[in-house]
Design a protein around this motif. Structure first.
Motif, PDB file in Angstrom:
ATOM      1  N   VAL A   1       0.834  -1.216   0.000  1.00  0.00           N
ATOM      2  CA  VAL A   1       0.000   0.000   0.000  1.00  0.00           C
ATOM      3  C   VAL A   1       0.866   1.264   0.000  1.00  0.00           C
ATOM      4  O   VAL A   1       0.467   2.295   0.524  1.00  0.00           O
ATOM      5  CB  VAL A   1      -0.987   0.009   1.184  1.00  0.00           C
ATOM      6  CG1 VAL A   1      -2.026  -1.086   1.030  1.00  0.00           C
ATOM      7  CG2 VAL A   1      -0.274  -0.105   2.511  1.00  0.00           C
ATOM      8  N   HIS A   2       2.019   1.191  -0.625  1.00  0.00           N
ATOM      9  CA  HIS A   2       2.973   2.306  -0.615  1.00  0.00           C
ATOM     10  C   HIS A   2       2.402   3.585  -1.193  1.00  0.00           C
ATOM     11  O   HIS A   2       2.833   4.690  -0.845  1.00  0.00           O
ATOM     12  CB  HIS A   2       4.264   1.932  -1.357  1.00  0.00           C
ATOM     13  CG  HIS A   2       4.063   1.732  -2.824  1.00  0.00           C
ATOM     14  ND1 HIS A   2       4.215   2.752  -3.730  1.00  0.00           N
ATOM     15  CD2 HIS A   2       3.696   0.653  -3.533  1.00  0.00           C
ATOM     16  CE1 HIS A   2       3.974   2.298  -4.948  1.00  0.00           C
ATOM     17  NE2 HIS A   2       3.645   1.016  -4.852  1.00  0.00           N
ATOM     18  N   HIS A   3       1.405   3.474  -2.071  1.00  0.00           N
ATOM     19  CA  HIS A   3       0.789   4.648  -2.692  1.00  0.00           C
ATOM     20  C   HIS A   3      -0.234   5.315  -1.769  1.00  0.00           C
ATOM     21  O   HIS A   3      -0.684   6.419  -2.066  1.00  0.00           O
ATOM     22  CB  HIS A   3       0.135   4.251  -4.010  1.00  0.00           C
ATOM     23  CG  HIS A   3      -0.798   3.093  -3.874  1.00  0.00           C
ATOM     24  ND1 HIS A   3      -0.363   1.796  -3.672  1.00  0.00           N
ATOM     25  CD2 HIS A   3      -2.150   3.040  -3.891  1.00  0.00           C
ATOM     26  CE1 HIS A   3      -1.404   0.997  -3.573  1.00  0.00           C
ATOM     27  NE2 HIS A   3      -2.502   1.724  -3.692  1.00  0.00           N
ATOM     28  N   LEU A   4      -0.576   4.667  -0.654  1.00  0.00           N
ATOM     29  CA  LEU A   4      -1.556   5.201   0.280  1.00  0.00           C
ATOM     30  C   LEU A   4      -0.932   5.664   1.595  1.00  0.00           C
ATOM     31  O   LEU A   4      -1.597   6.348   2.383  1.00  0.00           O
ATOM     32  CB  LEU A   4      -2.625   4.155   0.603  1.00  0.00           C
ATOM     33  CG  LEU A   4      -3.410   3.593  -0.584  1.00  0.00           C
ATOM     34  CD1 LEU A   4      -4.330   2.481  -0.133  1.00  0.00           C
ATOM     35  CD2 LEU A   4      -4.200   4.695  -1.259  1.00  0.00           C
ATOM     36  N   VAL A   5       0.309   5.276   1.852  1.00  0.00           N
ATOM     37  CA  VAL A   5       0.945   5.588   3.140  1.00  0.00           C
ATOM     38  C   VAL A   5       2.328   6.196   2.914  1.00  0.00           C
ATOM     39  O   VAL A   5       2.878   6.137   1.824  1.00  0.00           O
ATOM     40  CB  VAL A   5       1.095   4.321   4.028  1.00  0.00           C
ATOM     41  CG1 VAL A   5      -0.253   3.707   4.314  1.00  0.00           C
ATOM     42  CG2 VAL A   5       2.015   3.303   3.405  1.00  0.00           C
ATOM     43  N   THR A   6       2.866   6.750   3.997  1.00  0.00           N
ATOM     44  CA  THR A   6       4.249   7.216   3.993  1.00  0.00           C
ATOM     45  C   THR A   6       4.887   6.806   5.306  1.00  0.00           C
ATOM     46  O   THR A   6       4.197   6.648   6.314  1.00  0.00           O
ATOM     47  CB  THR A   6       4.328   8.745   3.782  1.00  0.00           C
ATOM     48  OG1 THR A   6       5.688   9.128   3.620  1.00  0.00           O
ATOM     49  CG2 THR A   6       3.729   9.498   4.949  1.00  0.00           C
TER      50      THR A   6
END
Length: 58
Positions: free
Chosen positions: A50-55
């Motif tokens: 889910v790298h595109h939703l979190v940092t």
């Protein structure tokens, strides 16, 4: 062991169910929410999914 802070930066609306469940498993429910977890290879895999939703926060 080291800890890692994860922040949700984008809504999960419109994304596949498996990605929504991954966010829930990470403990993230709202945009801007930050959770602190023990660093592990399994956790890194969840973040990668889910790298595109979190940092990751330093």
């Amino acid at each position: 062991m080291a800890t890692i802070k994860i922040q949700q930066i984008k809504s999960k609306i419109g994304y596949p169910v498996d990605q929504k469940r991954t966010l829930e498993a990470l403990g993230l429910r709202k945009i801007g929410q930050v959770v602190e977890k023990e660093d592990s290879p399994a956790l890194r895999g969840m973040i990668r999914k889910v790298h595109h939703l979190v940092t990751v926060i330093d």
